[in-house]
Each structure stands twice: as structure tokens, then as C-alpha cells.
Design a protein around this motif. Sequence first.
Motif, mmCIF file in Angstrom:
data_model
loop_
_atom_site.group_PDB
_atom_site.id
_atom_site.type_symbol
_atom_site.label_atom_id
_atom_site.label_comp_id
_atom_site.label_asym_id
_atom_site.label_seq_id
_atom_site.Cartn_x
_atom_site.Cartn_y
_atom_site.Cartn_z
ATOM 1 N N THR A 32 -26.633 -21.855 56.092
ATOM 2 C CA THR A 32 -25.932 -22.332 57.290
ATOM 3 C C THR A 32 -26.853 -22.231 58.499
ATOM 4 O O THR A 32 -27.503 -21.193 58.718
ATOM 5 C CB THR A 32 -24.661 -21.501 57.551
ATOM 6 O OG1 THR A 32 -23.895 -21.454 56.350
ATOM 7 C CG2 THR A 32 -23.827 -22.097 58.656
ATOM 8 N N ASN A 33 -26.908 -23.293 59.259
ATOM 9 C CA ASN A 33 -27.704 -23.316 60.492
ATOM 10 C C ASN A 33 -26.832 -22.821 61.647
ATOM 11 O O ASN A 33 -25.791 -23.411 61.932
ATOM 12 C CB ASN A 33 -28.168 -24.759 60.748
ATOM 13 C CG ASN A 33 -29.020 -24.873 62.012
ATOM 14 O OD1 ASN A 33 -29.436 -23.845 62.571
ATOM 15 N ND2 ASN A 33 -29.279 -26.101 62.441
ATOM 16 N N THR B 130 -32.908 -28.476 64.903
ATOM 17 C CA THR B 130 -33.037 -29.026 63.549
ATOM 18 C C THR B 130 -33.957 -28.103 62.756
ATOM 19 O O THR B 130 -35.016 -27.690 63.242
ATOM 20 C CB THR B 130 -33.635 -30.443 63.603
ATOM 21 O OG1 THR B 130 -32.746 -31.259 64.382
ATOM 22 C CG2 THR B 130 -33.818 -31.025 62.224
ATOM 23 N N VAL B 131 -33.518 -27.761 61.546
ATOM 24 C CA VAL B 131 -34.353 -26.910 60.701
ATOM 25 C C VAL B 131 -34.596 -27.595 59.363
ATOM 26 O O VAL B 131 -33.716 -28.275 58.839
ATOM 27 C CB VAL B 131 -33.717 -25.517 60.484
ATOM 28 C CG1 VAL B 131 -33.736 -24.685 61.741
ATOM 29 C CG2 VAL B 131 -32.318 -25.637 59.919
ATOM 30 N N ASN B 132 -35.821 -27.459 58.864
ATOM 31 C CA ASN B 132 -36.155 -27.960 57.531
ATOM 32 C C ASN B 132 -36.168 -26.769 56.590
ATOM 33 O O ASN B 132 -36.789 -25.749 56.874
ATOM 34 C CB ASN B 132 -37.524 -28.631 57.536
ATOM 35 C CG ASN B 132 -37.456 -29.939 58.306
ATOM 36 O OD1 ASN B 132 -36.660 -30.818 57.990
ATOM 37 N ND2 ASN B 132 -38.261 -30.044 59.365
ATOM 38 N N ILE B 133 -35.488 -26.922 55.498
ATOM 39 C CA ILE B 133 -35.340 -25.785 54.587
ATOM 40 C C ILE B 133 -35.852 -26.172 53.205
ATOM 41 O O ILE B 133 -35.588 -27.282 52.710
ATOM 42 C CB ILE B 133 -33.857 -25.361 54.494
ATOM 43 C CG1 ILE B 133 -33.357 -24.896 55.873
ATOM 44 C CG2 ILE B 133 -33.657 -24.256 53.475
ATOM 45 C CD1 ILE B 133 -31.875 -24.665 55.955
ATOM 46 N N VAL C 278 -37.957 -21.632 55.988
ATOM 47 C CA VAL C 278 -37.299 -22.347 57.074
ATOM 48 C C VAL C 278 -38.341 -22.712 58.130
ATOM 49 O O VAL C 278 -39.178 -21.882 58.493
ATOM 50 C CB VAL C 278 -36.191 -21.479 57.721
ATOM 51 C CG1 VAL C 278 -35.423 -22.271 58.752
ATOM 52 C CG2 VAL C 278 -35.241 -20.919 56.685
ATOM 53 N N ASP C 279 -38.242 -23.946 58.579
ATOM 54 C CA ASP C 279 -39.192 -24.425 59.604
ATOM 55 C C ASP C 279 -38.386 -25.149 60.676
ATOM 56 O O ASP C 279 -37.719 -26.143 60.380
ATOM 57 C CB ASP C 279 -40.200 -25.368 58.952
ATOM 58 C CG ASP C 279 -41.290 -25.792 59.927
ATOM 59 O OD1 ASP C 279 -41.168 -25.493 61.143
ATOM 60 O OD2 ASP C 279 -42.268 -26.433 59.490
ATOM 61 N N ASN C 280 -38.451 -24.655 61.920
ATOM 62 C CA ASN C 280 -37.692 -25.343 62.985
ATOM 63 C C ASN C 280 -38.603 -26.110 63.937
ATOM 64 O O ASN C 280 -38.218 -26.482 65.035
ATOM 65 C CB ASN C 280 -36.815 -24.349 63.755
ATOM 66 C CG ASN C 280 -37.607 -23.302 64.501
ATOM 67 O OD1 ASN C 280 -38.857 -23.312 64.430
ATOM 68 N ND2 ASN C 280 -36.922 -22.413 65.196
ATOM 69 N N GLY C 281 -39.845 -26.308 63.534
ATOM 70 C CA GLY C 281 -40.800 -27.055 64.363
ATOM 71 C C GLY C 281 -41.587 -26.156 65.279
ATOM 72 O O GLY C 281 -42.678 -26.513 65.731
ATOM 73 N N GLU D 282 -41.495 -22.478 64.681
ATOM 74 C CA GLU D 282 -41.895 -21.324 63.869
ATOM 75 C C GLU D 282 -41.422 -21.546 62.435
ATOM 76 O O GLU D 282 -40.586 -22.409 62.152
ATOM 77 C CB GLU D 282 -41.278 -20.036 64.421
ATOM 78 C CG GLU D 282 -39.778 -20.092 64.572
ATOM 79 C CD GLU D 282 -39.191 -18.820 65.128
ATOM 80 O OE1 GLU D 282 -39.753 -17.744 64.913
ATOM 81 O OE2 GLU D 282 -38.099 -18.934 65.741
ATOM 82 N N GLN D 283 -41.992 -20.757 61.560
ATOM 83 C CA GLN D 283 -41.646 -20.856 60.138
ATOM 84 C C GLN D 283 -41.416 -19.431 59.603
ATOM 85 O O GLN D 283 -42.178 -18.529 59.943
ATOM 86 C CB GLN D 283 -42.826 -21.506 59.397
ATOM 87 C CG GLN D 283 -42.453 -22.012 58.026
ATOM 88 C CD GLN D 283 -43.628 -22.658 57.312
ATOM 89 O OE1 GLN D 283 -44.673 -21.999 57.111
ATOM 90 N NE2 GLN D 283 -43.508 -23.921 56.964
ATOM 91 N N TRP D 284 -40.374 -19.273 58.838
ATOM 92 C CA TRP D 284 -40.160 -17.938 58.269
ATOM 93 C C TRP D 284 -39.501 -18.060 56.888
ATOM 94 O O TRP D 284 -39.034 -19.133 56.522
ATOM 95 C CB TRP D 284 -39.309 -17.073 59.203
ATOM 96 C CG TRP D 284 -37.869 -17.478 59.349
ATOM 97 C CD1 TRP D 284 -36.834 -16.965 58.678
ATOM 98 C CD2 TRP D 284 -37.327 -18.466 60.224
ATOM 99 N NE1 TRP D 284 -35.651 -17.556 59.069
ATOM 100 C CE2 TRP D 284 -35.941 -18.499 60.029
ATOM 101 C CE3 TRP D 284 -37.894 -19.359 61.177
ATOM 102 C CZ2 TRP D 284 -35.104 -19.361 60.718
ATOM 103 C CZ3 TRP D 284 -37.032 -20.204 61.854
ATOM 104 C CH2 TRP D 284 -35.657 -20.206 61.621
ATOM 105 N N GLN D 285 -39.518 -16.946 56.171
ATOM 106 C CA GLN D 285 -38.992 -16.952 54.802
ATOM 107 C C GLN D 285 -37.841 -15.948 54.661
ATOM 108 O O GLN D 285 -37.836 -14.904 55.301
ATOM 109 C CB GLN D 285 -40.095 -16.583 53.799
ATOM 110 C CG GLN D 285 -40.993 -17.762 53.465
ATOM 111 C CD GLN D 285 -41.865 -17.484 52.259
ATOM 112 O OE1 GLN D 285 -42.199 -16.339 51.979
ATOM 113 N NE2 GLN D 285 -42.272 -18.551 51.578
ATOM 114 N N MET D 286 -36.920 -16.303 53.794
ATOM 115 C CA MET D 286 -35.856 -15.373 53.431
ATOM 116 C C MET D 286 -35.810 -15.345 51.901
ATOM 117 O O MET D 286 -36.222 -16.318 51.249
ATOM 118 C CB MET D 286 -34.506 -15.866 53.944
ATOM 119 C CG MET D 286 -34.406 -15.915 55.455
ATOM 120 S SD MET D 286 -32.783 -16.464 56.009
ATOM 121 C CE MET D 286 -32.824 -18.168 55.541
#
Lengths: 287, 624
Positions: B146-147, B152-155, B221-224, B226-230
Motif C-alpha cells: 500500500t502506498n 508515485t512509487v515503482n515497486i 521501492v523507488d519513488n524517483g 530515493e530507493q529502499w528495500q523491504m
Amino acid sequence: MLNWQELTRTGAGTTLIHRLDPRVKISMLLITGFVIIFLDNPALLAIMLAVGAAGMLIARLPLMKLKVAVVVVLLGLWGAVFSQALFYEQVPRTVMLTLIAPELPVLGPLTKGLYVYHEGVIYGLRQGLRMAAMTTLGLLVCWTTDTRLLLLGLVRLRMPYSLAFMAVTAVRFIPILMQETMQVVSASTMRGGSRLSIRLLSPILANCLRRAGTLAVAVESRAFRSQDRRTYLEELCFTPGEKMFLSVYILLAVIVILSKTSYICYQYGLYYASSLRPVYEIARSYL
Amino acid sequence: MNKTKWTLVAIVVITVAGLYLFLNVNQAITGHVEFTGQGVDIVLDAPHEVEKLSIMNEKGKVLTVVAIGPGLRQKIPVFTKWDPDKKYFVELTLAGGKSIVLTGQSPAAGLEKVSFVLQAPYGLNSAGSIGVVPAGSAFTANILLTNHTDETVNIKVDIKIPAGLEAANIPQGMSIETVDGVRHIIGRKRLQAKNENWNEQLQLKAVQAGTKPLIRAIVTVDNGKEQWQMSGTAAVQVASVADISSKIRIQAVELPVDFTGRFDPKTGSGSLVYVPPSRLARLAGGEPDNRRLDDEPFAYAGIMVSNDGDEHVLILVSGKILDPVSGALAPAFTSPPHKNAGFGYSYGVAAIPPHSGTQVVLPVYLNENSAVAGSYLFKTEASVFGVNKVISSSEKEIQLVTRNDRPVMITLVMSLLAVIGTGWLLWRQEAALSRFSTKELVTVSLFGTVTFVTVNLPQTVLWDITHVVFGPFSFLFTGFFSQTVLYALMIALAVIIPRPGAITLMIIVRFILNGFIFGHFTPLQVLTYAALAVCLESALYTAGVTRNQAGCSTAGKVMLIAIACGLVDVVTSYMNFMAYMTLFRLFYADWYIQAVIAAGFVYTVAGAAIGCRLGGTLRRTSMD
């Protein structure tokens, strides 16, 4: 042939039940009448019926009266069983016999089929216990109490004396009227008339009216209604044992009625208190 | 009034006021506000009927107003925007116009930007727990992203399928890739709006019993900016069906419970009580109950399922109410077509933790149009979710009690009539009786005897015997005694002694005789005789027989009296049936009641007409 004089003869006996104060008996009868409406447990109803039957045996009632009691109780039970066997409305219902098929012209569509249900027979038997218990107790009270004392008891329980006089007159006239009715029926039959005709009422009632005139003169000549208050040859007096018995009986009746009423109020959503839950449980399980 | 009477009045007033206050004490309605990714959940401590809900901020500005449909609610989800670390007020308008205000403080940090949930098997919510799946069966794993931001996020999701599991079916847009001999399910998605979510179910197959594969998922997850991982993991225990069956059992079935699963002591276990909407309340201007036949659950069943194993088990529990004879689903209890996937019975899924039990609460529906009182069978079956095999079952007999308030109400009316009649008689006994001469009293008394001998006696003896001969149509025969003869005698007496009270006295004498001979001193008899006395006295007074001593001089008068008596019999016969149904719990078919009443009307009209003529003849005799 039923001996009406014997049947309406009451109070002849010396047993404990005969000696009970009529007010105790009348009160018991009325209280039981109210309590029994609140009871649903078939075991309790059967116990009450058994108590009434045991009372009849203890009172050493004549065999003829016991037979009449059995017939009256069985007829009442039969009525309840038969009606409920036909009209039982719960499920499951197992059809034992089809009286009227739904396809039968006229009656079929009217009744939508009429069946004898097995479960209805059992239900009727259980519910019939209520009536049977009351009838047994009623007969016991009436047959073990002299009519004069029963009326005195009613008067002491605030029944107007004139009404009591009317009741005793009516009771005393039953055997005479039965005899007279038989004579009128016999006369009608001998003349080729019907045994069962509403026309027979006319001679019976005409005789009654003549008797009423004679009786009225007779009682007025004995100072009937000359005083507001009247005295009695016998006076009723509770014994300590009777007082104790009646108090305990009233207390038990109040407990049963209050318990069941609180449970009914709860069921209908009228009133609920969590502290009364044990009462609800007892009322639901045992009453 | 003297001092004692004033004291009594004061005691009564204080008692009534005290009872009113005691019974009407306002119970506080409490609850709290939970802040979610979609808005807020209003959670009440007990279910209430809520009509309207408004959410306001600290400044009192109304943010959202929601009208709620009928029915009791305990948790109400509301879609609304909220800011971190702010106070919000929720005003609930309850049915009846009462309103309460709940206050909630939103979380200071807000929610994480993107949330990720991995469930395997589907429905197993407890983090770190291990779910059991049957060997050889397919089960579902669920992913939910869920955003929570406006960006906008790329997952990208990468799920590693461990040894012992196989991908049976994957959703469109996802693919299977093999990396270093290990298979991965890869999927990509763009979430462009706040609260937009990505929810997918993967079908996995457990291959061999006795293994414990660990599913691992990595989300990038990349929101343009920053990028992070879960990451998330879920372990499953693969076991044989027999192994699972030995550890799962239905421990207890309680019915009815409330929707939170608490046992309702009102009717006792296994008893369902259906009370039709109250006509009296409706007549008195009460609120409509908003019930929609079988759309809302009528009751709930609480099924306790226990798990003696060492892992979580996902169990499907079904509850069917059956006809005990045919074994088929009872039509009155089938759920509506749009509920429970149209199966007609209720089911629910529960994840049961190891060495514990979980209660599954299933709704019970009742079609009020086809509800028939009686015994039914509540059959409960439990199976491992995803496997079509029942591993535990139980049966419980239940009772449906339907209550119709009409007989009760009519019996109450009868009781009221009896109380009024008896009260009047006790109050005015001297005055009432002194109006009659001794001869009249004796006449009434003898009429009472005649009535007893010609009506009560044959009725008591013949009534049940005619049942045997004529069955339910015996009333056609007994009506001659119980209506024709009875009314003939009563009307004849009214003609001979045309004064109010004569009929009542005769009825009392008849009652006493019936009591003395047959012991019929019951409240039912009191009600029956009192209702007859009150109704007949009123009818004869209205018809002029006892008011102006008009008698039955003309055919028109006879007709009027006969019809009035017929109507009295209709009313009193109907009341008697209702009293028997209420006080003696007896059943009577509607057609039977109607037939008895119709025949009774005809018999009574005939009896009353005969009574007019008989009374005229006897009047001459009485004057001799």
C-alpha cells in the motif's frame, strides 16, 4: 348411571385433608391455578398431578368419585392430546395418520390437509398435564370440603353473602333439577318427542320459576337479608400448622412466579440484570 | 384523604419514580478511534445503531459526514484524510437522536511510506508464526503493498520459492525466473496515488510432508528521489492430512452468541427465539425496527476449534442448519443468495495458533416468512483451508422458538376485562345485589343451575367424546350446547329480569357450580367467564334489553339482540382460543379457529332468538 346425589355430597370424612380449613384449600387452589400457568417443566406438572391423585387416596374418597376423577382427567387429557396431535405447529413433525388429504375437495383446500402428528401427541400429553393437575386438585378440594364450609370459606374471603346464598341454592338444586330434567325428558319421549330438544327447556324453566317464588318466600320468612351482617353457627379458625403451611405455600408460589416473570421479562427484552442470571438459569432449566 | 392514604400515595409515587430511574438509567456509550492508512476506524465497546457520523478537526471544522445504514455496528471504517499528531473529534448520532463524541489523537510519525504484508498461507496474520499446509495440496500466499504517500512509487517484488514448494499458479503480470538454480516469482507495479494498493495471490503447492520451507520476499521501492528495500518471510509446515486431522477438533459449539462470540444466556444454549415485530409498539407510535427479513443475521454461532499441534493451522469452518429428519438444509435457515457465495450456509476461516483454540463466529440467518418453530440440527464441519476433506465435525440439536404476541396481548385484554369486572363487583357488591329481590336472586340462581346441567355437564362429558366421532369438526355438534342452549337461557333470563347484572350473577353462579363439581377454579375459567359477562352485559345494555326493558317485542329487536349476541360470541370465543394458546401453550390452526367462530356465530344467533321467545313465555309464568 351416575349417582348425582353421591357425586355432589362433599366433606364426609375425617382425614387430614377433610379437616383442613376451607380457606386454606381455596387459597391453595387459586394459588396453584396461577403458579401452574408459569410452569413448563413436564416433570413438575406430573408431580403436581401425582400430588392431587395422592391427596384423593389419602382422603379415602369413594371408588365412584375416584372413577369419575379418572374419567374427567382422561377426557381432558384426551382433548389436549387430540387437538395438539392435529394442530401441532413445530418441526420436526412426523405424520402418523392422514385424516384429510390436501387433495380432498372442499375440506382439503380449507384445512390444507389434516394429519395426526406423532410429536403433537407427545406435546398434547405434556400440556394436558397442566389441566389434569388442576382438575385433580380442584376435585380433591371440592370433594373433601363440605359445601357449607366451602361457601363459608368464600364468604370469609370477602365473597358477598347474597352470592354465597345463590351458589348454595344452586348446588342444592342440582340433584332435584337432574331428576326433574329426566322426568321432562321421559315425558317427552313417551309422547314420541325427541330426547334432545331445546323445547324441553320451557317446562324445566317454568318449574324453576315456580320453585323460585316458593323458595323466596321461605327464605324471607327466615329473615334472609334482614340484617347487613349475619352470624354463623360455625366459625373458621386457622390452626398454627395451617398458617405455617399456607405461608410456606404462598412463599414458594411467589418465588416461582417472580423467577419465571423475571425470566419472561428477560426473554422479551423488557428487563435484564446480570445479577439475576442464576435466577434465569433456574427458571429456564427447572420451572 | 387521611394521613395514611397520603403516605401510601407518596410511597407508590416514590417507588414508581425510583423504578423508572433505575430502569431508565443512561448507560454510557464508549469507544475509541483508530487511525489507519485509509482513514479512521470508529470502534465502539458494544454494538449500537448509529444513524450518522461526523468527523471534525481541532478547530471544529467538519471534515466528513457519513450516513450509516440500519443495523447494529461496533466497528465503522471511514475513509478520510488525517494529519499526524492532531486531535480529531468524532460525533456519532445514535438511533433515537442521542449523540456522543469520541476523541482521537493521530499518530505523531504518521504511517510508513509504503507498507508490505506477506501471508502464507493466506489469512495467517501473526508475524513469525508457521502455518500448516497439507502435503500435495495447493495453498495461497498473499502479498499486499500500500502506498501511503502522494508520490508515485515503482515497486518490484521478488519472492523466492524454496525447495519443497512449487508455484502452481501465478497472477498475470508476474513471471517465474530461475537464478542460481532457485526459482523466483518476480513482479513489478507502479502505485501512483495515496492509499493505492497492490494485492496479489499466488498459488503454491506443498510437495512433501515433513518439510518446513521458508518463503522469502524482497520488495524494492523507488519513488524517483530515493530507493529502499523491504523484506518479509513466511514459513510453512507441510504435513499429511491424517497428521493434521489428529490435532484439530471442534471443541464446543455455542448458539446463540453475539457477534463478538459471547454466549447469550437469554435463551440457553441451543435455543433461538424469534419474536415478530411488536404490533403494540407499532400501534403506540414506536419506531420501526428496520428489520429486513433474512438480510441481517438473526443470531450467531460460536464454534471453538482447538489445535493440539505445534504450528498454526488455517481452518475452514462451516455451520449448516439441517432438517433433522431429511438431513437437508432447513429452508428457514438458508442464508440469502447474495451471502456466503450462495452456498446457503455460513462458513468462516480461522488461523489457529499452536496448542490453543480459536472461536469462529458464524452468522445464522432466518427467513421470517418461512420460520417454523421446532427442533433442528446444527452441523459443524472443519477442514483445512484449501483441502476438500472434513477433518472434524459435530452435531448439536437446536430449538427455534417463535413467539407470536397476539395471543399474549389478547389474554392481557381479557385479564383487564376480568379485573374491571371483578373490581366493579367488589366495589359495588352491596349496591348491585340490593337491586335484586330475593325471588330474583333465587331465579338467577336456578337459571345458573339449569345452565350448568344443560350446558356445562354435557359439554364436559360430550366434548371429548364427540372429538372421537367427529374429529376436529365436533364443534358442529357441541355448538348446540355451548352456544344455542347457553344463549337461549341467558337471553331468557335477561328478558325475565331486564336489569344490568342479572346475566353476570348467573355467570358467577355457573362458575361457582363448575368449580364445586368439576374443580374448575382456574384463572383461565375466571378470564373466560369474566370476559363473557362484561361483553354480554355491554351488548345487552347497548341493544336496549337491560337498559330500557324493551324486551323482544318486535322481530327487528329479536334480530338486533341475536346479532349482538352473535358478535359477543365471536369476540369471546376468539379470546378463549388466545387465552388457551397463551396460558396452556396449545396450538390451533387458523382455519379451525375461524370455523369454530363462524359456526358459533350461527348457533348463538339461533340461541339468542330462541331465548327471546322463551323469555317471553316464561315471563308470564314468573308473574303468576
